[in-house]
Design an enzyme around this catalytic site. Structure first.
Site, PDB file in Angstrom:
ATOM      1  N   LYS A 117       0.590  -0.858   0.026  1.00  0.00           N
ATOM      2  CA  LYS A 117      -0.178  -0.532   0.334  1.00  0.00           C
ATOM      3  C   LYS A 117       0.992   1.076  -0.051  1.00  0.00           C
ATOM      4  O   LYS A 117       2.151   0.582   0.852  1.00  0.00           O
ATOM      5  CB  LYS A 117      -0.956  -0.092   1.391  1.00  0.00           C
ATOM      6  CG  LYS A 117      -1.922   1.250   1.569  1.00  0.00           C
ATOM      7  CD  LYS A 117      -3.030   0.754   2.300  1.00  0.00           C
ATOM      8  CE  LYS A 117      -3.881   1.587   2.940  1.00  0.00           C
ATOM      9  NZ  LYS A 117      -4.840   1.448   3.944  1.00  0.00           N
ATOM     10  N   SER A 198      -9.659   1.418   3.224  1.00  0.00           N
ATOM     11  CA  SER A 198      -8.658   2.073   2.434  1.00  0.00           C
ATOM     12  C   SER A 198      -7.126   1.258   1.321  1.00  0.00           C
ATOM     13  O   SER A 198      -7.051   2.225   0.216  1.00  0.00           O
ATOM     14  CB  SER A 198      -8.379   3.567   2.526  1.00  0.00           C
ATOM     15  OG  SER A 198      -6.834   2.871   3.976  1.00  0.00           O
ATOM     16  N   SER A 222     -10.199  -0.862   6.724  1.00  0.00           N
ATOM     17  CA  SER A 222      -9.620  -0.596   5.526  1.00  0.00           C
ATOM     18  C   SER A 222      -8.834  -1.974   5.210  1.00  0.00           C
ATOM     19  O   SER A 222      -8.024  -1.714   3.584  1.00  0.00           O
ATOM     20  CB  SER A 222      -8.357   0.519   6.146  1.00  0.00           C
ATOM     21  OG  SER A 222      -9.480   2.065   6.039  1.00  0.00           O
TER      22      SER A 222
END
Length: 512
Positions: A117, A198, A222
């Site tokens: 990420k 996310s 997330s």
């Protein structure tokens, strides 16, 4: 309007062509292949390791296959923000090491590509920007703690995955999976469906077979939510089990770094590689004492549901009824209609105190992170806000705003209001999930999707999501198992046994 129509129909045509090409590749000998005996489609870590050992595949060739897949599909999916210019070099080094060493003694992730990420720092040619142009060109002092461990395991850092910008903490109006740098991430199953976030790009990339495995981060939902929406496995570890050092933060009290993979076994192998003490993250000192000797892979057992006591704690749809039968068939004791006191307060976020605490924690944590950067165009949350105002068009401030940033900037540390919020969350956890599990002697709580992510978030508890099905429109949904802090061994047993009993996951079809 004409231009928009042309763009729409042109894009649709491209989607249809790409979709058909991918479907054909999955179902025939025209798959993306290195040879007649290996395909990256749905390839597990074990598949890759065996191919390495049998000399059917090299790490360099594997990286090339994933880079080819990214080049074909990323213009549509927006799952990868950037690929690592040194990925092929890392792969070549892994190949040379494999030729020189006893392969049985190499770590299981050796030579395996991993996507991170874009909030997880790497001290290399990759940027770490949380999806924002405000951090483009910033230079970190060192690899994030989890990246250091990945490199030690011989993994290849393939690149950075897209995400909801600033882990969805700039504005709650920003769509899941959107960032200024990464654009709008797409759900590979139904391109118009929500990919969630996310850690959207981490989940999209894995499910679309753009990478073997990935890492995401979670403050509240997330990892679990995008895993559910993209039919992959996500593990949100107990807070402190994995280091947060070098990760763009929201809250050190709630942040956790975890795997997003296609299978439970892959997620567990990745978890084993990244857990452990990091002197740069104080929470890991206590948490590391709970890591079982021999790691977590020993809990990958198909009999893991036998005798487990599982609690259903929210009103559930008929989609869960079938799986309750499966859980019972595999030997679990399922207790229905349980209630977590004040569940509405916890899930609401505002009344629980979570939002109050997170706003203050975010400002303090982000300012500390930015000040430690070797080089950066911004050094504080106030600087980021000013950057967004100056480059409002680039950052789509008019469209999505930055009200969370502004509210966080107005905080002044952990005052009485914030301390009261922290105490309230402790009481909600103690009198809620902890009391429920202890009184009913539960091994885990169960829910569809990530409905209980806030319950797990405010107490730093772990959770695992496993693919559970697809709705009438083809959009995936998962089943999540959550437990008390450091109950990962039980959760892994439960999740793996459920996965092996159902084997529900199927590759995406990119429905327009």
């Amino acid at each position: 309007m004409v231009a928009l129509r042309f763009f729409f129909f042109s894009s649709l045509l491209i989607l249809l062509i790409l979709s058909q090409a991918l479907i054909m590749s999955v179902g025939s000998a025209s798959q993306i292949r290195l040879s007649s005996t290996f395909s990256i489609q749905e390839a597990t870590i074990e598949d890759i390791r065996v191919a390495f050992n049998e000399k059917r595949l090299t790490s360099k060739q594997l990286v090339e296959l994933y880079l080819e897949a990214i080049s074909k599909l990323n213009p549509i999916l927006h799952a990868v923000i950037e690929t690592n210019p040194d990925a092929l070099i890392q792969a070549e080094i892994a190949d040379r090491e494999r030729d020189l060493k006893n392969t049985t003694k190499l770590p299981i992730l050796h030579g395996v590509p991993v996507l991170l990420k874009d909030s997880i720092s790497t001290k290399d040619k990759l940027n770490t920007t949380a999806g924002s142009f405000a951090l483009l060109g910033s230079v970190v002092a060192r690899d994030a703690g989890v990246v250091k461990r990945l490199r030690e395991s011989g993994a290849v850092i393939l690149g950075k995955a897209s995400l909801s910008e600033w882990a969805h903490f700039r504005s709650f109006s920003i769509p899941d999976g959107w960032s200024a740098r990464g654009l709008q991430g797409k759900n590979p199953y139904v391109l118009s469906a929500n990919p969630s976030g996310s850690s959207s790009g981490s989940a999209i990339s894995v499910t679309a077979n753009l990478v073997a495995v990935s890492l995401g981060t979670e403050t509240d939902g997330s990892i679990l939510s995008p895993a559910s929406q993209n039919s992959v496995v996500g593990i949100k570890p107990s807070v402190g089990l994995t280091s947060r050092a070098g990760v763009v933060p929201i809250s050190l009290r709630q942040d956790s770094i975890g795997p997003i993979c296609r299978t439970v076994s892959d997620a567990v192998h990745l978890l084993d590689a990244i857990v452990g003490y990091d002197p740069l993250d104080e929470a890991t000192k206590t948490a590391s004492e709970f890591i079982p000797e021999g790691g977590y892979k020993q809990f990958l057992t198909t009999s893991g549901l036998k005798g487990k006591r599982l609690g259903i704690v929210m009103k559930h749809s008929s989609l869960l009824d079938h799986h309750i039968k499966t859980l019972r068939r595999e030997g679990a004791i399922v207790i229905n209609n349980l209630t977590i006191p004040n569940i509405e307060v916890i899930v609401g976020g505002t009344d629980s105190g979570e939002e109050i605490a997170l706003l203050a924690e975010f400002k303090m944590s982000l300012n500390a992170y930015l000040k430690e950067l070797v080089k950066s165009p911004v050094r504080s949350l106030a600087d980021v806000i000013a950057y967004n105002e100056e480059f409002a068009e680039q950052e789509k401030v008019k469209e999505w705003g930055q009200e969370v940033f502004l509210t966080a900037e107005a905080t002044s540390g952990m005052g009485e209001k914030e301390k009261t919020a922290l105490q309230k969350m402790k009481e909600l956890s103690r009198n809620g999930i902890e009391k429920l599990i202890e009184e009913n002697k539960l091994d885990a709580i169960v829910t569809l999707g990530s409905d209980l992510s806030s319950v797990l978030a405010i107490g730093g508890y772990p959770g695992i999501n496993v693919p559970a099905g697809y709705d009438s429109g083809g959009v995936p949904y998962g089943i999540s198992f959550g437990g008390l802090r450091f109950s990962e061994p039980k959760l892994i047993e439960i999740a793996f046994a459920f996965e092996q009993a159902t084997l529900i996951r199927k590759p995406p079809k990119f429905i327009a």
